[in-house]
Design an enzyme around this catalytic site. Structure first.
Site, PDB file in Angstrom:
ATOM      1  N   LYS A  70       0.803  -1.230   0.000  1.00  0.00           N
ATOM      2  CA  LYS A  70       0.000   0.000   0.000  1.00  0.00           C
ATOM      3  C   LYS A  70       0.837   1.282   0.000  1.00  0.00           C
ATOM      4  CE  LYS A  70      -4.124  -0.199   2.212  1.00  0.00           C
ATOM      5  NZ  LYS A  70      -5.137  -0.527   3.230  1.00  0.00           N
ATOM      6  N   ASP A 106     -10.012   3.856   2.245  1.00  0.00           N
ATOM      7  CA  ASP A 106     -10.274   3.377   3.611  1.00  0.00           C
ATOM      8  C   ASP A 106     -10.987   4.422   4.492  1.00  0.00           C
ATOM      9  OD1 ASP A 106      -9.027   0.881   3.082  1.00  0.00           O
ATOM     10  OD2 ASP A 106      -7.080   1.796   3.423  1.00  0.00           O
TER      11      ASP A 106
END
Ligand code: ATR
Length: 289
Positions: A70, A106
């Site tokens: 990520k 997120d």
């Protein structure tokens, strides 16, 4: 039916075989009647750059990115959203005419998973357990929600102090402080929401909890555990026994995935309550398969 003109999406990570994203996204494609298919690609760190380049070579429309890529993936993208600049990570890549664009869904997934409740947390005190990557996304979401003071408790206190300093700089988080273990229960008592971002209690260590059994939860608390395996962690059991409202990590997973799909399709896609329930059931079945 998969045909020659079916758009291909996927998730890259390592390991990847337990990812719920293929089940989630293929279900979403069906709900929204999209001619698309989604699969998982195991990508070793040394091949990450090539995997991003393969999006153009293979005409992949979009990728999700999970551990351990990520943060590393950001430098291989041509464009970054403002949120990616703030958080230093990306979980969604989309291929556009100008190249590969990186986003992070997120924080939006967390906010949307709160549903109608989200306005209740404006100016409310919040306690965050943990100080890793997931905690950073949550602090970003809390800054967006304009909550009140945020207390961060982490096993390694210096990491919590460092995270708060960085979050103040990167996205203007204000009124955040760290806690010692002995201060945790008193902070929980004064908080409206407690969010676990640590892996404590995750399968297979399901007897573990990030708070003590005597944590002073009540029906005034909303306790959110980002863990979804098991769906009811020891933390959520302790909270529920004391009448607190609880949520597990499945909804955040669903809504961050939906937000990725919105980015890929440029469409304002929404799930009804019955669709959301169906999706939760599907993912639970996948977990315990
Ligand atoms: P993620 O990206 O999921 O947040 P991470 O960056 O590795 O993962 O962070 C994991 C978090 O869980 C950290 O806050 C970690 O605490 P430390 O900073 O002290 O390592 C916390 N954590 C993991 N295992 C833990 C344990 N057994 N007890 C307490 N905290 C734990």
């Amino acid at each position: 039916m998969i045909k020659a003109n079916t758009h291909v999406y996927g998730v890259i990570g390592d390991p990847i075989e337990h990812s719920l994203s293929p089940a989630l996204q293929n279900w979403l494609f069906k709900q929204f009647d999209l001619n698309a298919v989604y699969t998982a690609f195991q990508v070793h760190p040394q091949n990450l750059k090539e995997a991003v380049q393969a999006m153009s070579a293979l005409n992949l429309k979009g990728l999700n990115v999970t551990l351990p890529h990520k943060a590393a993936v950001v430098e291989y993208c041509d464009k970054r959203s403002g949120d990616v600049d703030c958080l230093g990570v990306a979980n969604t890549l989309s291929r556009e005419s100008s190249g590969v664009s990186a986003s992070v869904t997120d924080p939006q997934g967390f906010i949307e998973s709160l549903g109608q409740m989200r306005t209740q947390f404006k100016d409310a005190e919040v306690c965050v357990l943990g100080a890793g990557g997931a905690a950073r996304s949550i602090l970003f979401a809390l800054a967006t929600l304009e909550t009140g003071p945020v207390w961060v408790y982490n096993r390694t206190r210096e990491k919590a102090e460092h995270l708060i300093r960085e979050s103040k700089q990167a996205f203007g988080l204000s009124r955040a402080r760290t806690l010692s273990e002995s201060e945790l229960n008193a902070a929980i008592e004064s908080c409206r929401m407690v969010i676990n971002t640590t892996s404590v209690g995750m399968y297979p260590q399901t007897d573990a909890s990030p708070v003590r059994d005597d944590a002073p939860f009540s029906d005034q608390h909303f306790v959110y555990d980002l863990i979804y395996n098991p769906v009811t962690t020891r933390l959520l059991q302790i909270a529920e026994q004391k009448g607190a409202h609880t949520r597990n990590g499945l909804d955040m997973l669903i809504f961050q995935g939906l937000e990725s799909l919105r980015i890929w399709t440029h469409a304002d896609l929404r799930l009804s309550i019955s669709q959301l329930n169906e999706c939760r059931t599907l993912l639970k079945e996948q977990l315990y398969e």
